[in-house]
Design an enzyme around this catalytic site. Structure first.
Site, PDB file in Angstrom:
ATOM      1  N   GLU A 124       6.869   2.080  -5.921  1.00  0.00           N
ATOM      2  CA  GLU A 124       8.282   1.844  -4.715  1.00  0.00           C
ATOM      3  C   GLU A 124       7.685   2.632  -3.820  1.00  0.00           C
ATOM      4  OE1 GLU A 124       7.229  -0.264  -2.329  1.00  0.00           O
ATOM      5  OE2 GLU A 124       8.336  -1.995  -2.565  1.00  0.00           O
ATOM      6  N   ASP A 125       7.554   2.323  -2.446  1.00  0.00           N
ATOM      7  CA  ASP A 125       7.256   3.422  -1.245  1.00  0.00           C
ATOM      8  C   ASP A 125       9.415   3.820  -0.873  1.00  0.00           C
ATOM      9  OD1 ASP A 125       7.733   1.122  -0.260  1.00  0.00           O
ATOM     10  OD2 ASP A 125       6.324   1.607   1.476  1.00  0.00           O
TER      11      ASP A 125
ATOM     12  N   ARG B 131      -0.135   6.459   7.451  1.00  0.00           N
ATOM     13  CA  ARG B 131      -0.043   6.384   6.086  1.00  0.00           C
ATOM     14  C   ARG B 131      -0.675   7.632   6.093  1.00  0.00           C
ATOM     15  NH1 ARG B 131       1.218   1.533   3.946  1.00  0.00           N
ATOM     16  NH2 ARG B 131       0.331  -0.384   4.690  1.00  0.00           N
TER      17      ARG B 131
ATOM     18  N   LYS C 245      17.220   3.526   0.994  1.00  0.00           N
ATOM     19  CA  LYS C 245      18.361   3.577   1.368  1.00  0.00           C
ATOM     20  C   LYS C 245      19.694   2.238   1.562  1.00  0.00           C
ATOM     21  CE  LYS C 245      14.827   3.093   6.051  1.00  0.00           C
ATOM     22  NZ  LYS C 245      14.451   1.993   6.355  1.00  0.00           N
TER      23      LYS C 245
ATOM     24  N   LYS D 155       0.702  -1.036   0.018  1.00  0.00           N
ATOM     25  CA  LYS D 155       0.052   0.136  -0.199  1.00  0.00           C
ATOM     26  C   LYS D 155       0.961   1.178  -0.095  1.00  0.00           C
ATOM     27  CE  LYS D 155      -3.318  -1.845   3.285  1.00  0.00           C
ATOM     28  NZ  LYS D 155      -3.729  -1.390   5.139  1.00  0.00           N
ATOM     29  N   GLY D 156       2.078   1.193   0.915  1.00  0.00           N
ATOM     30  CA  GLY D 156       2.804   1.813   0.934  1.00  0.00           C
ATOM     31  C   GLY D 156       3.656   3.587  -0.212  1.00  0.00           C
TER      32      GLY D 156
ATOM     33  N   ASP E  65      14.733  -1.359   0.926  1.00  0.00           N
ATOM     34  CA  ASP E  65      15.539  -1.579   1.738  1.00  0.00           C
ATOM     35  C   ASP E  65      16.777  -2.604   1.459  1.00  0.00           C
ATOM     36  OD1 ASP E  65      15.985  -1.399   4.336  1.00  0.00           O
ATOM     37  OD2 ASP E  65      15.206  -2.633   5.228  1.00  0.00           O
TER      38      ASP E  65
ATOM     39  N   ASP F 232       3.288   3.252   6.277  1.00  0.00           N
ATOM     40  CA  ASP F 232       2.841   2.510   8.171  1.00  0.00           C
ATOM     41  C   ASP F 232       3.990   2.277   9.004  1.00  0.00           C
ATOM     42  OD1 ASP F 232       3.354   0.716   6.703  1.00  0.00           O
ATOM     43  OD2 ASP F 232       2.115  -0.453   7.805  1.00  0.00           O
TER      44      ASP F 232
ATOM     45  N   PHE G  96      13.518   4.624  10.558  1.00  0.00           N
ATOM     46  CA  PHE G  96      12.237   3.918   9.758  1.00  0.00           C
ATOM     47  C   PHE G  96      11.158   5.454   9.807  1.00  0.00           C
ATOM     48  CE2 PHE G  96       8.330   1.744  10.691  1.00  0.00           C
ATOM     49  CZ  PHE G  96       8.294   0.328   9.556  1.00  0.00           C
TER      50      PHE G  96
HETATM   51  P1  5GP Z   1      13.137  -4.503   1.402  1.00  0.00           P
HETATM   52  O1  5GP Z   1      13.885  -3.856   0.043  1.00  0.00           O
HETATM   53  O2  5GP Z   1      13.639  -4.405   2.145  1.00  0.00           O
HETATM   54  O3  5GP Z   1      12.335  -5.867   0.503  1.00  0.00           O
HETATM   55  O4  5GP Z   1      11.520  -3.647   1.256  1.00  0.00           O
HETATM   56  C1  5GP Z   1      11.394  -2.810   1.841  1.00  0.00           C
HETATM   57  C2  5GP Z   1       9.192  -2.474   2.012  1.00  0.00           C
HETATM   58  O5  5GP Z   1      10.056  -2.780   3.389  1.00  0.00           O
HETATM   59  C3  5GP Z   1       9.019  -0.656   1.942  1.00  0.00           C
HETATM   60  O6  5GP Z   1       8.200  -1.267   1.091  1.00  0.00           O
HETATM   61  C4  5GP Z   1       7.686  -0.789   3.137  1.00  0.00           C
HETATM   62  O7  5GP Z   1       7.437  -1.892   3.095  1.00  0.00           O
HETATM   63  C5  5GP Z   1       8.981  -1.585   4.518  1.00  0.00           C
HETATM   64  N1  5GP Z   1       9.985  -0.437   5.161  1.00  0.00           N
HETATM   65  C6  5GP Z   1      12.238  -0.792   4.486  1.00  0.00           C
HETATM   66  N2  5GP Z   1      12.317   0.277   5.657  1.00  0.00           N
HETATM   67  C7  5GP Z   1      10.636   1.228   6.037  1.00  0.00           C
HETATM   68  C8  5GP Z   1      10.686   2.396   6.852  1.00  0.00           C
HETATM   69  O8  5GP Z   1      12.032   3.071   7.165  1.00  0.00           O
HETATM   70  N3  5GP Z   1       9.889   2.703   6.828  1.00  0.00           N
HETATM   71  C9  5GP Z   1       8.406   2.064   6.494  1.00  0.00           C
HETATM   72  N4  5GP Z   1       6.889   2.007   6.805  1.00  0.00           N
HETATM   73  N5  5GP Z   1       8.705   1.082   6.201  1.00  0.00           N
HETATM   74  C10 5GP Z   1       9.952   0.135   5.227  1.00  0.00           C
END
Ligand code: 5GP
Length: 174
Positions: A98-99, A164, A130, A42-43, A102, A158, A151
């Site tokens: 994407e939001d 959100r 990140k 949803k982000g 990470d 969220d 974070f």
């Molecule tokens: P990754 O890249 O580790 O597979 O996952 C990314 C997802 O982790 C993002 O779409 C989000 O949902 C969650 N995420 C990672 N860092 C953060 C953060 O600082 N805040 C929030 N709200 N979600 C995060």
């Protein structure tokens, strides 16, 4: 979330400026192409709505929802599609919105899955990157903000489904 204090990290004005700049880049790069913009739920919903409104080229839109096994804040790497896009993407130019990236595990999985459908091109746009946290190599073509630590919540992001709705991005502090 009550045990954290929220500090504004990116104000709505700063976000607005970055989103407009990204929309300009996307509009130039995809001019004349058959663009489909896919938001990762949803982000990304707020970011994507602002991005598209600031773009000067036509596009179609769709959404996809992914779930990762494991806790809410740590990606396990095992990802699955819980809601797929409804639009065929074969031969089309796809931009995934994407939001946050990470570890990169979520989008690396998505990239592999979508490439099997043979799009003409597949690009990625993230509000926040990140980069130093990657567990797998993943490059985003468009990045709003680079973030080293913390974070963040708000502007679609969220913490346990809360925050959100906030129009700014906040970093949580103990
Ligand atoms: P990754 O890249 O580790 O597979 O996952 C990314 C997802 O982790 C993002 O779409 C989000 O949902 C969650 N995420 C990672 N860092 C953060 C953060 O600082 N805040 C929030 N709200 N979600 C995060």
């Amino acid at each position: 979330m009550e045990r954290y204090r929220k500090k504004v990290l990116y104000s709505r004005d700063v976000i607005d400026e970055r989103v407009k700049a990204l929309a300009g880049q996307v509009s130039r790069d995809f001019s004349g192409k058959d663009l489909i913009v896919v938001g990762v739920l949803k982000g990304s919903f707020m970011f994507m709505a602002d991005l598209i409104r600031a773009m000067t080229i036509p596009c179609t839109i769709d959404f996809i929802r992914l779930a990762s096994y494991g806790s809410a804040t740590v990606t396990s790497g095992k990802v699955r599609i819980t809601k797929d896009i409804e639009t065929p993407i074969t031969g089309r130019d796809v931009l995934i919105v994407e939001d946050i990236i990470d570890t990169g595990l979520t989008l690396a999985f998505l990239k592999e899955k979508l490439l099997e459908r043979n799009p003409r091109s597949l690009k990625f746009c993230t509000l926040i990157d990140k980069k130093h946290r990657r567990k797998v190599e993943f490059h985003s073509d468009y990045v709003g903000f680079d973030l080293d630590q913390g974070f963040v919540v708000g502007y679609g992001l969220d913490f346990d489904e809360k925050a959100r709705y906030l129009p700014d991005v906040y970093v949580l502090e103990e």
